[in-house]
Design a protein around this motif. Structure first.
Motif, PDB file in Angstrom:
ATOM      1  N   LEU A 213      45.911  45.436  38.594  1.00 50.57           N
ATOM      2  CA  LEU A 213      46.382  44.703  37.424  1.00 50.57           C
ATOM      3  C   LEU A 213      46.285  43.195  37.648  1.00 50.57           C
ATOM      4  CD1 LEU A 213      49.412  46.748  36.148  1.00 50.57           C
ATOM      5  CD2 LEU A 213      47.047  46.766  35.419  1.00 50.57           C
ATOM      6  N   GLU A 214      46.533  42.766  38.891  1.00 52.61           N
ATOM      7  CA  GLU A 214      46.412  41.335  39.188  1.00 52.61           C
ATOM      8  C   GLU A 214      44.984  40.861  38.904  1.00 52.61           C
ATOM      9  OE1 GLU A 214      48.654  39.107  39.889  1.00 52.61           O
ATOM     10  OE2 GLU A 214      50.221  40.638  39.789  1.00 52.61           O
ATOM     11  N   HIS A 215      43.995  41.683  39.315  1.00 51.26           N
ATOM     12  CA  HIS A 215      42.599  41.344  39.046  1.00 51.26           C
ATOM     13  C   HIS A 215      42.357  41.273  37.538  1.00 51.26           C
ATOM     14  CE1 HIS A 215      41.062  41.575  43.108  1.00 51.26           C
ATOM     15  NE2 HIS A 215      41.686  42.727  43.305  1.00 51.26           N
ATOM     16  N   LEU A 216      42.922  42.242  36.823  1.00 48.49           N
ATOM     17  CA  LEU A 216      42.721  42.264  35.375  1.00 48.49           C
ATOM     18  C   LEU A 216      43.326  41.028  34.725  1.00 48.49           C
ATOM     19  CD1 LEU A 216      43.368  45.960  34.295  1.00 48.49           C
ATOM     20  CD2 LEU A 216      41.236  44.689  34.181  1.00 48.49           C
ATOM     21  N   LEU A 217      44.499  40.610  35.223  1.00 48.59           N
ATOM     22  CA  LEU A 217      45.155  39.440  34.630  1.00 48.59           C
ATOM     23  C   LEU A 217      44.305  38.188  34.824  1.00 48.59           C
ATOM     24  CD1 LEU A 217      48.820  40.285  35.528  1.00 48.59           C
ATOM     25  CD2 LEU A 217      47.931  39.887  33.239  1.00 48.59           C
ATOM     26  N   VAL A 218      43.671  38.080  35.975  1.00 48.33           N
ATOM     27  CA  VAL A 218      42.776  36.938  36.212  1.00 48.33           C
ATOM     28  C   VAL A 218      41.682  36.936  35.151  1.00 48.33           C
ATOM     29  CG1 VAL A 218      41.020  36.022  37.772  1.00 48.33           C
ATOM     30  CG2 VAL A 218      43.197  36.844  38.685  1.00 48.33           C
ATOM     31  N   PHE A 219      41.144  38.142  34.913  1.00 49.04           N
ATOM     32  CA  PHE A 219      40.074  38.278  33.941  1.00 49.04           C
ATOM     33  C   PHE A 219      40.552  37.939  32.531  1.00 49.04           C
ATOM     34  CE2 PHE A 219      38.051  41.385  30.970  1.00 49.04           C
ATOM     35  CZ  PHE A 219      36.841  40.730  30.847  1.00 49.04           C
TER      36      PHE A 219
ATOM     37  N   GLU B 250      34.819  47.813  46.008  1.00 46.54           N
ATOM     38  CA  GLU B 250      34.863  47.242  44.652  1.00 46.54           C
ATOM     39  C   GLU B 250      36.289  46.874  44.268  1.00 46.54           C
ATOM     40  OE1 GLU B 250      33.078  49.935  45.315  1.00 46.54           O
ATOM     41  OE2 GLU B 250      31.021  49.479  44.705  1.00 46.54           O
ATOM     42  N   LYS B 251      37.260  47.674  44.765  1.00 49.06           N
ATOM     43  CA  LYS B 251      38.643  47.392  44.409  1.00 49.06           C
ATOM     44  C   LYS B 251      39.072  46.032  44.939  1.00 49.06           C
ATOM     45  CE  LYS B 251      40.451  52.006  43.761  1.00 49.06           C
ATOM     46  NZ  LYS B 251      41.056  53.157  44.397  1.00 49.06           N
ATOM     47  N   LEU B 252      38.569  45.663  46.136  1.00 48.21           N
ATOM     48  CA  LEU B 252      38.944  44.368  46.722  1.00 48.21           C
ATOM     49  C   LEU B 252      38.301  43.220  45.960  1.00 48.21           C
ATOM     50  CD1 LEU B 252      38.709  45.234  50.511  1.00 48.21           C
ATOM     51  CD2 LEU B 252      40.758  44.966  49.111  1.00 48.21           C
ATOM     52  N   ALA B 253      37.082  43.441  45.485  1.00 53.28           N
ATOM     53  CA  ALA B 253      36.338  42.345  44.864  1.00 53.28           C
ATOM     54  C   ALA B 253      36.273  42.485  43.353  1.00 53.28           C
ATOM     55  CB  ALA B 253      34.917  42.313  45.436  1.00 53.28           C
ATOM     56  N   LEU B 254      37.296  43.142  42.786  1.00 59.37           N
ATOM     57  CA  LEU B 254      37.219  43.441  41.352  1.00 59.37           C
ATOM     58  C   LEU B 254      37.139  42.196  40.485  1.00 59.37           C
ATOM     59  CD1 LEU B 254      37.187  45.602  39.240  1.00 59.37           C
ATOM     60  CD2 LEU B 254      39.651  45.588  39.207  1.00 59.37           C
ATOM     61  N   SER B 255      37.909  41.144  40.838  1.00 61.71           N
ATOM     62  CA  SER B 255      37.874  39.926  40.018  1.00 61.71           C
ATOM     63  C   SER B 255      36.460  39.388  39.931  1.00 61.71           C
ATOM     64  CB  SER B 255      38.752  38.840  40.632  1.00 61.71           C
ATOM     65  OG  SER B 255      40.000  39.339  40.881  1.00 61.71           O
ATOM     66  N   GLN B 256      35.777  39.437  41.062  1.00 60.78           N
ATOM     67  CA  GLN B 256      34.404  38.935  41.106  1.00 60.78           C
ATOM     68  C   GLN B 256      33.509  39.705  40.123  1.00 60.78           C
ATOM     69  OE1 GLN B 256      33.318  36.429  43.242  1.00 60.78           O
ATOM     70  NE2 GLN B 256      31.370  36.539  42.147  1.00 60.78           N
ATOM     71  N   TYR B 257      33.621  41.046  40.174  1.00 60.29           N
ATOM     72  CA  TYR B 257      32.832  41.877  39.252  1.00 60.29           C
ATOM     73  C   TYR B 257      33.177  41.566  37.805  1.00 60.29           C
ATOM     74  CZ  TYR B 257      30.736  45.006  42.693  1.00 60.29           C
ATOM     75  OH  TYR B 257      29.969  45.525  43.695  1.00 60.29           O
ATOM     76  N   LEU B 258      34.485  41.478  37.525  1.00 63.38           N
ATOM     77  CA  LEU B 258      34.912  41.253  36.145  1.00 63.38           C
ATOM     78  C   LEU B 258      34.412  39.909  35.632  1.00 63.38           C
ATOM     79  CD1 LEU B 258      38.557  42.611  36.296  1.00 63.38           C
ATOM     80  CD2 LEU B 258      36.729  43.487  34.875  1.00 63.38           C
ATOM     81  N   LEU B 259      34.543  38.879  36.492  1.00 64.34           N
ATOM     82  CA  LEU B 259      34.177  37.537  36.023  1.00 64.34           C
ATOM     83  C   LEU B 259      32.673  37.385  35.862  1.00 64.34           C
ATOM     84  CD1 LEU B 259      36.642  35.295  38.036  1.00 64.34           C
ATOM     85  CD2 LEU B 259      36.784  36.003  35.670  1.00 64.34           C
ATOM     86  N   THR B 260      31.889  38.055  36.714  1.00 62.62           N
ATOM     87  CA  THR B 260      30.444  37.868  36.595  1.00 62.62           C
ATOM     88  C   THR B 260      29.799  38.853  35.629  1.00 62.62           C
ATOM     89  OG1 THR B 260      30.253  39.154  38.605  1.00 62.62           O
ATOM     90  CG2 THR B 260      29.981  36.795  38.827  1.00 62.62           C
ATOM     91  N   CYS B 261      30.341  40.057  35.505  1.00 66.38           N
ATOM     92  CA  CYS B 261      29.662  41.063  34.692  1.00 66.38           C
ATOM     93  C   CYS B 261      30.314  41.287  33.338  1.00 66.38           C
ATOM     94  CB  CYS B 261      29.601  42.395  35.418  1.00 66.38           C
ATOM     95  SG  CYS B 261      28.785  42.266  36.989  1.00 66.38           S
ATOM     96  N   CYS B 262      31.650  41.251  33.284  1.00 68.44           N
ATOM     97  CA  CYS B 262      32.322  41.587  32.025  1.00 68.44           C
ATOM     98  C   CYS B 262      32.691  40.362  31.199  1.00 68.44           C
ATOM     99  CB  CYS B 262      33.586  42.379  32.297  1.00 68.44           C
ATOM    100  SG  CYS B 262      33.263  43.937  33.102  1.00 68.44           S
ATOM    101  N   LEU B 263      32.778  39.211  31.813  1.00 70.38           N
ATOM    102  CA  LEU B 263      33.225  38.031  31.075  1.00 70.38           C
ATOM    103  C   LEU B 263      32.164  37.468  30.119  1.00 70.38           C
ATOM    104  CD1 LEU B 263      35.647  36.231  30.696  1.00 70.38           C
ATOM    105  CD2 LEU B 263      34.847  34.795  32.554  1.00 70.38           C
ATOM    106  N   PRO B 264      30.890  37.388  30.518  1.00 70.74           N
ATOM    107  CA  PRO B 264      29.903  36.776  29.614  1.00 70.74           C
ATOM    108  C   PRO B 264      29.778  37.560  28.305  1.00 70.74           C
ATOM    109  CG  PRO B 264      28.964  37.109  31.806  1.00 70.74           C
ATOM    110  CD  PRO B 264      30.269  37.801  31.786  1.00 70.74           C
TER     111      PRO B 264
END
Lengths: 286, 409
Positions: free
Chosen positions: A30-36, A188-202
């Motif tokens: 959830l912390e990763h999701l909140l960053v996203f 992937e769980k450790l680097a989830l913010s990275q995935y979210l910001l690069t793949c899901c944000l644009p």
């Protein structure tokens, strides 16, 4: 140059207590999701975020709540989200194997996005699904109908799957709507913010210019209705399109819709006199 | 050719025949100050009529779309502007996209009638792009000569006879001429069409022509005369969804169809692919789908393998047609009068379950009412727009898929 268009994101979070994550694991995700979420809200002043929590007992809207202020500071969003999430994780499902009502949440999200589209046709629409449990076979048809609906409305579906196995439905969803699919392993769980910001944000326009990580191979095989095994070459009932594997043949009638099949060998001699009779009738009247 | 008088013309077919409409009377000012038109009720009525649950439909279809490009298509007429051909082109284009979207496992072919001949514009395929490009090109190739019903129908019959009997054989002819220029006896063609179980539907932009009606009657098709472009579209919409499979001489046979589910090739080196809708033409393309029987690579699916004739579909395409077989039940219309205090629903009841928007307002018998639809199985309340969305796009009811909280029941 394209204008920067506002987006609406609806995030469906699976809050099933029997999910593939423990409570600690879940809170870290959830912390990763909140960053996203915060990054998404910062991208455009008119960006909108809605959060739906999916549980086997209910589908509830976490944000925006009735009567809540329209804008929320990041720490308030976190409090609200964590409070609801903890409550739902503590709510026992009706049975241990009950699946979350993902298809219900998805159709509800599409109704809401369609409303936004009616108000502003240029708004970009997307859904992020975070799934913790395995697919439910009972919901597959409703889920696929939603995916085709999303395709028609121009909604992108991104999917994060925390279950042990790949989700067939969400893989199809991401493939058909040009979204991003990721199964969360330990790394992937450790680097989830990275995935979210690069793949899901644009947004949709920017994604065309980016090269996403390789998506797993897509399952295109159908399941045999009787044996539930995937088949390469099957036989489909011409009325209800149920698929049967080669070794289930011969079938006299369809077990799904009850249509009686014409046996291939008996077909030719039986039909000829019928055809002649049908042809004779119009010839007389003309 | 003789024109048959239409026995019961509905009143006010044309705009100029109708009574003077005071459309602004139906407009109401809502609580939020926004203006609401009176269209909500009409739209609801139309959407409701189309839901028929529990009907077996022939979902595997082959359709020949024949477009009239004779010289009378060039003419401009009162309601058909800028020209009949432009109206035909527009309606046919919308029909093609809608048809291929609703019937993913089908074959659609385009034929044009011009100079007393019939031309195939597009071979049977389910590739909307190619059909739409051909339709766009129609305007440039122009309209000339006479239309020949017999030539066009014979062309379609020849192709349709080769199609397996489990697929429905249909012809849709969009006509805008009053005469036909035929090389032989058209009655023999009609008999042959009926024998081959080809269902012919004809929509005319001009008038009811005896032979056209005769063809549709003998082949159990539909006949219609479109008075306006909007009316033409309404007629065409009736043919978009698969027709119910009644027991009879025209019904396609029921059998097991051999289908292959090809795997997508890894995006790596380009391979020699059979191009979609181009027969046996090939090109080097990345990706593609390989036939599980003969390993030939196809550019797109669904298609028929040109090498081993196996029908290639993806399992998702099969799921896409299920909504014809299991449609969402029609919703019940609910009206909440705003003026009658006793029956006025609680504030939270008049919000749509799907989109959380307030229900739209409409005028009925001079009283402002809130219009909603209620799902008969889950009792959730929806607004008119969500009702349309659920029945036409989603094909699944959000209320029925969400578990109910005990407090709601």
């Amino acid at each position: 140059m394209l204008d920067d268009l506002p987006s609406t994101l609806i995030c469906l979070v699976d809050c099933n207590p029997c999910g593939g994550w423990g409570e600690e694991d879940a809170l870290a995700l959830l912390e990763h999701l909140l960053v996203f979420f915060n990054a998404f809200l910062l991208l455009h002043s008119a960006n909108q975020l809605q959060l739906l929590a999916v549980h086997p007992r209910e589908v509830s809207c976490v944000w925006p709540e009735d009567g809540a202020p329209p804008a929320l500071a990041p720490h308030q969003l976190r409090q609200l989200f964590l409070k609801r999430f903890r409550t739902l994780l503590a709510t026992p499902p009706p049975s241990a194997s009950a699946a979350s009502a993902l298809s219900g949440g998805l159709s509800l999200a599409l109704c809401r996005l369609a409303r936004q589209q009616r108000a502003d046709a240029t708004r970009q629409l997307r859904v992020l699904v975070v799934q913790a449990t395995a697919d439910s076979a009972a919901q597959h048809l409703a889920g696929m109908n939603c995916v085709f609906g999303a395709q028609k409305l121009g909604v992108t579906i991104d999917a994060l799957v925390a279950a042990r196995n790949d989700s067939l439905l969400l893989q199809q969803a991401a493939h058909l709507t040009d979204g991003f699919y990721l199964r969360l392993g330990e790394q992937e769980k450790l680097a989830l913010s990275q995935y979210l910001l690069t793949c899901c944000l644009p947004d949709q326009q920017t994604r065309k210019l980016l090269c996403p990580p390789a998506q797993g191979s897509l399952e295109t095989k159908a399941l045999c209705t009787i044996s539930k095994r995937p088949v390469d070459i099957g036989h489909a009932c011409s009325v209800c399109l149920a698929v049967f594997a080669e070794d289930q043949l011969p079938l006299r009638e369809c077990p799904v819709c009850g249509s009686r099949f014409i046996q291939q060998a008996a077909q030719a001699p039986k039909k000829r006199p019928k055809k002649a009779a049908a042809a004779a009738a119009p010839a007389v009247t003309s | 050719m003789a024109d048959e008088e239409e026995d019961e013309a509905p009143p006010a077919e044309y705009v100029w025949e109708g009574a003077f409409e005071r459309t602004w009377d139906a407009v109401r000012i809502g609580e939020d100050g926004a203006l609401h038109g009176g269209h909500a009720l009409e739209r609801l009525g139309r959407a409701r009529r189309r839901v028929h649950a529990g009907v077996k439909r022939g979902v595997l279809r082959t359709l020949f779309l024949i477009v009239d490009c004779s010289r009378s298509a060039r003419a401009q007429e009162g309601e058909m502007r800028p020209s009949r051909l432009a109206v035909l082109q527009d309606a046919a284009g919308r029909f093609v996209s809608r048809f291929l979207e609703q019937n993913p496992i089908c074959a659609l072919s385009l034929v044009a009638m011009r100079d007393g001949k019939a031309f195939t514009l597009a071979e049977p395929s389910c590739n909307a792009r190619q059909h739409l490009a051909e339709l766009r090109r129609l305007q440039a190739s122009g309209c000339s000569g006479d239309a020949s019903l017999q030539n066009a129908l014979e062309l379609a019959r020849d192709a349709l006879e080769a199609i397996p009997t489990y697929m429905s054989r249909e012809v849709l002819l969009l006509s805008c001429s009053l005469s036909t220029c035929d090389p032989g006896d058209i009655h023999a063609t009609i008999a042959a069409l009926a024998k081959a179980k080809v269902r012919v539907s004809i929509f005319s932009l001009l008038a009811e022509v005896f032979i056209c009606k005769r063809i549709t009657q003998q082949t159990s098709g539909t006949f219609g005369v479109a008075t306006t472009p909007a009316h033409l579209w309404e007629l065409l919409l009736g043919l978009v969804a698969p027709q119910p499979m009644e027991e009879g001489a025209m019904a396609p046979s029921r059998s097991l169809v051999k289908v292959g589910f090809p795997a997508r090739q890894r995006d790596g080196a380009p391979s020699l692919c059979f191009l979609a809708g181009k027969g046996t033409q090939t090109a080097l393309l990345p990706g593609g789908y390989s036939c599980p029987q003969c390993c030939a690579t196809q550019e797109e699916i669904p298609t028929q393998c040109p090498v081993c004739n196996l029908k290639l579909v993806s399992s998702a395409e099969l799921t896409k047609t299920y909504h014809h077989l299991f449609p969402v039940a029609a919703f019940d219309e609910v009206l909440f009068p705003l003026d009658g205090d006793a029956r006025r629903p609680a504030a939270e009841r008049s919000v749509c379950y799907g989109c959380c928007d307030a229900l739209s307002l409409a005028a009925r018998d001079g009283v402002s009412v809130q219009v909603g639809s209620r799902c008969p199985s889950c009792k959730a309340l929806f607004c008119v727009s969500c009702d349309d969305l659920i029945h036409e796009v989603l094909h699944t009811c959000p209320g029925c898929n969400c578990p109910h909280e005990p407090s709601l029941e």
